[in-house]
Design an enzyme around this catalytic site. Sequence first.
Site, PDB file in Angstrom:
ATOM      1  N   THR A 394       0.619  -1.207   0.426  1.00 21.73           N
ATOM      2  CA  THR A 394      -0.006  -0.131  -0.338  1.00 21.73           C
ATOM      3  C   THR A 394       0.803   1.062   0.326  1.00 21.73           C
ATOM      4  O   THR A 394       2.197   0.731   0.377  1.00 21.73           O
ATOM      5  CB  THR A 394      -0.972   0.171   1.419  1.00 21.73           C
ATOM      6  OG1 THR A 394      -1.887  -1.258   1.201  1.00 21.73           O
ATOM      7  CG2 THR A 394      -1.864   1.033   1.203  1.00 21.73           C
ATOM      8  N   SER A 465     -11.110  -1.873   5.977  1.00 23.69           N
ATOM      9  CA  SER A 465      -9.978  -1.013   6.225  1.00 23.69           C
ATOM     10  C   SER A 465      -8.658  -1.008   7.292  1.00 23.69           C
ATOM     11  O   SER A 465     -10.091  -0.607   8.053  1.00 23.69           O
ATOM     12  CB  SER A 465      -9.815   0.948   4.906  1.00 23.69           C
ATOM     13  OG  SER A 465      -8.082   0.281   4.870  1.00 23.69           O
ATOM     14  N   SER A 466      -7.839  -1.121   7.615  1.00 27.47           N
ATOM     15  CA  SER A 466      -7.030  -0.063   8.301  1.00 27.47           C
ATOM     16  C   SER A 466      -6.012   0.931   7.850  1.00 27.47           C
ATOM     17  O   SER A 466      -5.400   1.567   9.185  1.00 27.47           O
ATOM     18  CB  SER A 466      -5.645  -1.378   8.745  1.00 27.47           C
ATOM     19  OG  SER A 466      -6.427  -2.326   9.437  1.00 27.47           O
TER      20      SER A 466
HETATM   21  O1  DON Z   1      -6.999  -1.548   3.466  1.00 25.90           O
HETATM   22  C1  DON Z   1      -6.565  -2.053   4.556  1.00 25.90           C
HETATM   23  O2  DON Z   1      -6.397  -2.101   5.242  1.00 25.90           O
HETATM   24  C2  DON Z   1      -5.359  -3.048   3.853  1.00 25.90           C
HETATM   25  N1  DON Z   1      -6.301  -3.857   2.278  1.00 25.90           N
HETATM   26  C3  DON Z   1      -4.577  -2.234   3.475  1.00 25.90           C
HETATM   27  C4  DON Z   1      -3.198  -3.107   2.811  1.00 25.90           C
HETATM   28  C5  DON Z   1      -2.268  -2.573   3.063  1.00 25.90           C
HETATM   29  O3  DON Z   1      -1.384  -1.746   4.246  1.00 25.90           O
HETATM   30  C6  DON Z   1      -0.319  -3.742   3.153  1.00 25.90           C
HETATM   31  N2  DON Z   1       0.441  -3.248   3.245  1.00 25.90           N
HETATM   32  N3  DON Z   1       1.579  -3.189   3.671  1.00 25.90           N
END
Ligand code: DON
Length: 583
Positions: A394, A465-466
Amino acid sequence: MLPDQVSASPRTWIIQALSGWHGRAYKWRRACTLVLTCIAFTAAAAELPSRAAIASAHPLATEAGYRVLEQGGNAFDAAVTIAAVLAVVEPYSAGLGGGGFWLLHRAVDRKQVMVDAREMAPAGIALSQYVDEQGVPVPNATLRGGKAAGIPGVPAGMVHLAQRYGKLKLRVLLAPAIALARDGFNIDSRFANVARVRQALLRDGINTARIFLDNGNPPAQGYLLRQPELAATLEALAEHGRDGFYRGAVGQSLVSAVNAAGGVWRAADLTNYKIIERPPVRFSYRGATIVSAALPSSGGITLAQTLNILEDYRIADARDPASAHVVIEALRRGFQDRLRYLGDTDFVVVPIGRLVDKKYAHSRAASINPDFATPFDTLMGSPLAAAKPESYNTTHYSVIDADGNRVGATLSINAWFGGGVVAGNTGVLLNNEIDDFSLGPNLPNIYRLLGSKANEMAPHKRPLSSMSPTFVEDDKGVLVIGAPGGSRIISMVLFGILDYLSQTKVDLLKILTAPRYHHQCWPDVVEIEPDSFSDSWRASLEAKGHTLKPANRKWGNMQAAFKSKTGEAQAASDPRGFDMGGY
Ligand code: DON
């Protein structure tokens, strides 16, 4: 372009801090940057006034953002450009095929809002596409191919930001990304490493090998990556706004590619995609104001709950063993409520007021045993199937402009290279965000997060989501902070807040480099970064009943920007982003 592709070294931090000073000609800043590459220059960096600051996961994105500010754009314009450039240079993290949240502060009227560009489930989604009749998950259904993808929100979000908050034309804002996609850029070591780790997905995926591999092999650092199809899609967006992506040739291509890859999208899923402006979660912590992401991100509520509990304790340093015990117990309780109650408020009723209430936090704080960890079973009942952790990614960026407008943005396609589908000839790599829904009470997702009915999938719903773009406002000034990292985002941002508030003189790099631990209620273990905590620290927590689990690698790629009350700005990037810590 900055002389170095590494966004996160201390030297780059100095460069980035300097780059924020845009009161003079761009040429002057470039010259300064070049000088800085040759000599250690910390003192000079501190002397130069910066009125704006940008931190992102890639120097090309940061640089493009500064250029927009120099052209007379504001932080919201820069945010559009940064998102678009990241979609090109960091396509494995986020992009047009994904979603995310932009947290905004507009200086002129102090409006604060969260632009929710989270992916939506298609109308045809059903749990039976992901689990068999016994309720056992179909392998990889939420992670690979067409079924894994939610309807992207980032293109609509960029258009919304530009039209409602920006000053420059969308065409101007997208130009740097279009040029980089069309002419190419040399990939950095991080890209090369990510492609190496995900080479099986890239080889087997749809259109991924021809775009991201070099003759079937992971490209080496320095490889010139051209993405002419993505350039054309960005052009369509620049030319026609939302319709350039959600309708017409691009829209049709997205629908047919997803369905050919096992998905159930319809044209109306795209045309009905909605950006939603939501009030952020706002709360106080020891005199500071924290503003963070609202549902469908769990970030703001879970941070509020955890910090409300911590207000009942003296936490001078979140890493001294006595405080760490309390922080872990607070996270345990915050994440417990995340899994019990949180989901998309357009579909489920979430008792938000009660969850963030300070009185409720006092009762939760009172249940913490100062000498011993609360066992999972006594909180929750019985566990659970195991989940295999996957690599994931992300991106986050933080922007503050000279007028005091702010943007914290966390954007994602979920796992590295998403679900491995590039739609037709659009160059758009699709997300696998459907994995963020809960498939059932004891079925964790790739972040080993559990969920309840509140986060079960439904047509048009947004998965929980986080992602937690956050502002911290206190006597010193304003911090904009956030990170990638799945469930660990919340503990990272928590440390960012606590560490920032413990400083009298702000040292962003210190905040970003400090060691991390993480607890999310289940699995009932405290993950710790390797080589970061002493034997006595570990022994002290183990004596209190915590199970410590060193992770394989350090995690996170946090990006922070700060502006003091007197108007000086600085930015910093997490050095871990450089050494592959982000998965
Ligand atoms: O929305 C979420 O919480 C996850 N899909 C975020 C994914 C994420 O942060 C992966 N990162 N390293």
